[in-house]
Design a protein around this motif. Structure first.
Motif, PDB file in Angstrom:
ATOM      1  N   ARG A  61       0.838  -1.209   0.000  1.00 46.16           N
ATOM      2  CA  ARG A  61       0.000   0.000   0.000  1.00 46.16           C
ATOM      3  C   ARG A  61       0.868   1.254   0.000  1.00 46.16           C
ATOM      4  O   ARG A  61       1.765   1.407   0.827  1.00 46.16           O
ATOM      5  CB  ARG A  61      -0.883  -0.016   1.241  1.00 46.16           C
ATOM      6  N   LEU A  62       0.565   2.143  -0.949  1.00 49.08           N
ATOM      7  CA  LEU A  62       1.262   3.418  -1.054  1.00 49.08           C
ATOM      8  C   LEU A  62       0.240   4.536  -1.248  1.00 49.08           C
ATOM      9  O   LEU A  62      -0.882   4.292  -1.707  1.00 49.08           O
ATOM     10  CB  LEU A  62       2.217   3.426  -2.254  1.00 49.08           C
ATOM     11  N   ALA A  63       0.639   5.742  -0.942  1.00 50.66           N
ATOM     12  CA  ALA A  63      -0.216   6.898  -1.208  1.00 50.66           C
ATOM     13  C   ALA A  63      -0.355   7.062  -2.724  1.00 50.66           C
ATOM     14  O   ALA A  63       0.575   6.787  -3.478  1.00 50.66           O
ATOM     15  CB  ALA A  63       0.399   8.150  -0.595  1.00 50.66           C
ATOM     16  N   ALA A  64      -1.513   7.504  -3.168  1.00 54.60           N
ATOM     17  CA  ALA A  64      -1.760   7.684  -4.609  1.00 54.60           C
ATOM     18  C   ALA A  64      -0.729   8.622  -5.234  1.00 54.60           C
ATOM     19  O   ALA A  64      -0.339   8.437  -6.391  1.00 54.60           O
ATOM     20  CB  ALA A  64      -3.167   8.217  -4.839  1.00 54.60           C
ATOM     21  N   SER A  65      -0.240   9.588  -4.473  1.00 50.76           N
ATOM     22  CA  SER A  65       0.734  10.553  -5.015  1.00 50.76           C
ATOM     23  C   SER A  65       2.085   9.912  -5.334  1.00 50.76           C
ATOM     24  O   SER A  65       2.898  10.511  -6.030  1.00 50.76           O
ATOM     25  CB  SER A  65       0.933  11.709  -4.034  1.00 50.76           C
ATOM     26  N   GLU A  66       2.322   8.690  -4.859  1.00 49.57           N
ATOM     27  CA  GLU A  66       3.577   7.986  -5.148  1.00 49.57           C
ATOM     28  C   GLU A  66       3.593   7.400  -6.562  1.00 49.57           C
ATOM     29  O   GLU A  66       4.624   6.987  -7.056  1.00 49.57           O
ATOM     30  CB  GLU A  66       3.804   6.848  -4.144  1.00 49.57           C
ATOM     31  N   PHE A  67       2.430   7.341  -7.217  1.00 51.08           N
ATOM     32  CA  PHE A  67       2.318   6.768  -8.551  1.00 51.08           C
ATOM     33  C   PHE A  67       2.311   7.882  -9.590  1.00 51.08           C
ATOM     34  O   PHE A  67       1.871   8.988  -9.308  1.00 51.08           O
ATOM     35  CB  PHE A  67       1.018   5.960  -8.672  1.00 51.08           C
ATOM     36  N   PRO A  68       2.765   7.571 -10.817  1.00 49.83           N
ATOM     37  CA  PRO A  68       2.678   8.575 -11.885  1.00 49.83           C
ATOM     38  C   PRO A  68       1.214   8.947 -12.118  1.00 49.83           C
ATOM     39  O   PRO A  68       0.326   8.114 -11.968  1.00 49.83           O
ATOM     40  CB  PRO A  68       3.241   7.854 -13.120  1.00 49.83           C
ATOM     41  N   LYS A  69       0.992  10.192 -12.483  1.00 53.90           N
ATOM     42  CA  LYS A  69      -0.373  10.656 -12.737  1.00 53.90           C
ATOM     43  C   LYS A  69      -0.966   9.917 -13.924  1.00 53.90           C
ATOM     44  O   LYS A  69      -0.305   9.709 -14.926  1.00 53.90           O
ATOM     45  CB  LYS A  69      -0.405  12.163 -13.020  1.00 53.90           C
ATOM     46  N   ARG A  70      -2.215   9.535 -13.789  1.00 54.18           N
ATOM     47  CA  ARG A  70      -2.925   8.871 -14.880  1.00 54.18           C
ATOM     48  C   ARG A  70      -3.300   9.912 -15.923  1.00 54.18           C
ATOM     49  O   ARG A  70      -3.726  11.012 -15.593  1.00 54.18           O
ATOM     50  CB  ARG A  70      -4.191   8.193 -14.365  1.00 54.18           C
ATOM     51  N   LYS A  71      -3.147   9.538 -17.193  1.00 52.70           N
ATOM     52  CA  LYS A  71      -3.518  10.453 -18.268  1.00 52.70           C
ATOM     53  C   LYS A  71      -5.033  10.525 -18.359  1.00 52.70           C
ATOM     54  O   LYS A  71      -5.724   9.525 -18.248  1.00 52.70           O
ATOM     55  CB  LYS A  71      -2.930   9.985 -19.597  1.00 52.70           C
ATOM     56  N   SER A  72      -5.520  11.721 -18.590  1.00 52.18           N
ATOM     57  CA  SER A  72      -6.952  11.944 -18.676  1.00 52.18           C
ATOM     58  C   SER A  72      -7.494  11.482 -20.021  1.00 52.18           C
ATOM     59  O   SER A  72      -6.987  11.868 -21.072  1.00 52.18           O
ATOM     60  CB  SER A  72      -7.250  13.433 -18.483  1.00 52.18           C
ATOM     61  N   LYS A  73      -8.540  10.673 -19.992  1.00 52.14           N
ATOM     62  CA  LYS A  73      -9.193  10.241 -21.230  1.00 52.14           C
ATOM     63  C   LYS A  73     -10.006  11.382 -21.822  1.00 52.14           C
ATOM     64  O   LYS A  73     -10.296  11.386 -23.007  1.00 52.14           O
ATOM     65  CB  LYS A  73     -10.091   9.040 -20.952  1.00 52.14           C
ATOM     66  N   LYS A  74     -10.359  12.358 -20.992  1.00 53.78           N
ATOM     67  CA  LYS A  74     -11.142  13.492 -21.449  1.00 53.78           C
ATOM     68  C   LYS A  74     -10.387  14.252 -22.544  1.00 53.78           C
ATOM     69  O   LYS A  74     -10.973  14.636 -23.556  1.00 53.78           O
ATOM     70  CB  LYS A  74     -11.443  14.413 -20.267  1.00 53.78           C
ATOM     71  N   GLY A  75      -9.092  14.462 -22.375  1.00 51.94           N
ATOM     72  CA  GLY A  75      -8.282  15.163 -23.368  1.00 51.94           C
ATOM     73  C   GLY A  75      -8.219  14.404 -24.681  1.00 51.94           C
ATOM     74  O   GLY A  75      -8.260  15.004 -25.762  1.00 51.94           O
ATOM     75  N   ILE A  76      -8.139  13.086 -24.610  1.00 48.12           N
ATOM     76  CA  ILE A  76      -8.095  12.267 -25.821  1.00 48.12           C
ATOM     77  C   ILE A  76      -9.418  12.368 -26.570  1.00 48.12           C
ATOM     78  O   ILE A  76      -9.449  12.515 -27.795  1.00 48.12           O
ATOM     79  CB  ILE A  76      -7.777  10.796 -25.455  1.00 48.12           C
ATOM     80  N   ILE A  77     -10.531  12.327 -25.846  1.00 46.09           N
ATOM     81  CA  ILE A  77     -11.856  12.418 -26.467  1.00 46.09           C
ATOM     82  C   ILE A  77     -12.045  13.786 -27.117  1.00 46.09           C
ATOM     83  O   ILE A  77     -12.510  13.878 -28.261  1.00 46.09           O
ATOM     84  CB  ILE A  77     -12.961  12.128 -25.430  1.00 46.09           C
ATOM     85  N   ILE A  78     -11.686  14.853 -26.427  1.00 45.08           N
ATOM     86  CA  ILE A  78     -11.812  16.203 -26.993  1.00 45.08           C
ATOM     87  C   ILE A  78     -10.956  16.328 -28.252  1.00 45.08           C
ATOM     88  O   ILE A  78     -11.403  16.867 -29.267  1.00 45.08           O
ATOM     89  CB  ILE A  78     -11.435  17.278 -25.941  1.00 45.08           C
ATOM     90  N   GLY A  79      -9.745  15.801 -28.209  1.00 40.56           N
ATOM     91  CA  GLY A  79      -8.860  15.843 -29.382  1.00 40.56           C
ATOM     92  C   GLY A  79      -9.452  15.102 -30.568  1.00 40.56           C
ATOM     93  O   GLY A  79      -9.380  15.566 -31.715  1.00 40.56           O
ATOM     94  N   ALA A  80     -10.063  13.949 -30.316  1.00 39.89           N
ATOM     95  CA  ALA A  80     -10.671  13.163 -31.397  1.00 39.89           C
ATOM     96  C   ALA A  80     -11.852  13.901 -32.010  1.00 39.89           C
ATOM     97  O   ALA A  80     -12.011  13.928 -33.237  1.00 39.89           O
ATOM     98  CB  ALA A  80     -11.104  11.799 -30.871  1.00 39.89           C
ATOM     99  N   VAL A  81     -12.695  14.518 -31.174  1.00 39.53           N
ATOM    100  CA  VAL A  81     -13.855  15.255 -31.678  1.00 39.53           C
ATOM    101  C   VAL A  81     -13.405  16.465 -32.494  1.00 39.53           C
ATOM    102  O   VAL A  81     -13.895  16.699 -33.602  1.00 39.53           O
ATOM    103  CB  VAL A  81     -14.786  15.679 -30.512  1.00 39.53           C
TER     104      VAL A  81
END
Length: 154
Positions: A105-125
């Motif tokens: 168990r680690l704090a969430a901040s210890e992991f790399p930030k997850r890429k937002s799918k929202k940006g990918i969807i906006i880019g595709a549209v």
């Protein structure tokens, strides 16, 4: 990841017999962390399991993980053919080498930030709309060019 040697004198040693301490406090029980991600688990394969596990009666790996997350003192868990085991507090004698996978168990901040799918969807549209507009402009230019050069159909 997630830990430093307890003693500064052990920092350059490959032997951490003095133990380790967390770099980042876990979010469990932290009322100011309402908008932050939950603690997560780092998979450590091929591990000799630490001493003093506690068995938990669950039916799946997801339930085992959830059981550990819901206990603020839970440090790690394993779900294997023997069922679910969790560790409370320090991990004593955790070592490489016997084929088990431990989830630490680690704090969430210890992991790399997850890429937002929202940006990918906006880019595709936006890309799709731009392609349709560009294609329409090409047709208009060709149509006007044909009319001006006497290639009109009729």
């Amino acid at each position: 990841m997630g830990f430093n040697p307890k003693s500064l004198s052990n920092r350059n040693l490959s032997d951490y017999t003095g133990g380790c301490v967390r770099r980042t406090e876990l979010l469990c029980g932290n009322s100011t962390a309402a908008n932050q991600e939950k603690d997560r688990f780092w998979e450590i394969p091929n591990t000799r399991l630490p001493e003093n596990p506690q068995s938990v009666a669950v039916g799946s790996a997801a339930e085992c993980e959830s059981s550990c997350l819901n206990n603020c003192s839970c440090t790690a868990y394993v779900y294997d053919t023997n069922g679910c085991s969790i560790w409370i507090g320090e991990l004593i004698n955790l070592e490489d080498g016997s084929g088990n996978t431990l989830y630490l168990r680690l704090a969430a901040s210890e992991f790399p930030k997850r890429k937002s799918k929202k940006g990918i969807i906006i880019g595709a549209v936006v890309g799709s709309v731009a392609a349709v507009v560009l294609l329409g402009l090409v047709f208009v230019v060709i149509w006007k060019w044909q009319r001006s050069n006497g290639f009109a159909v009729c």
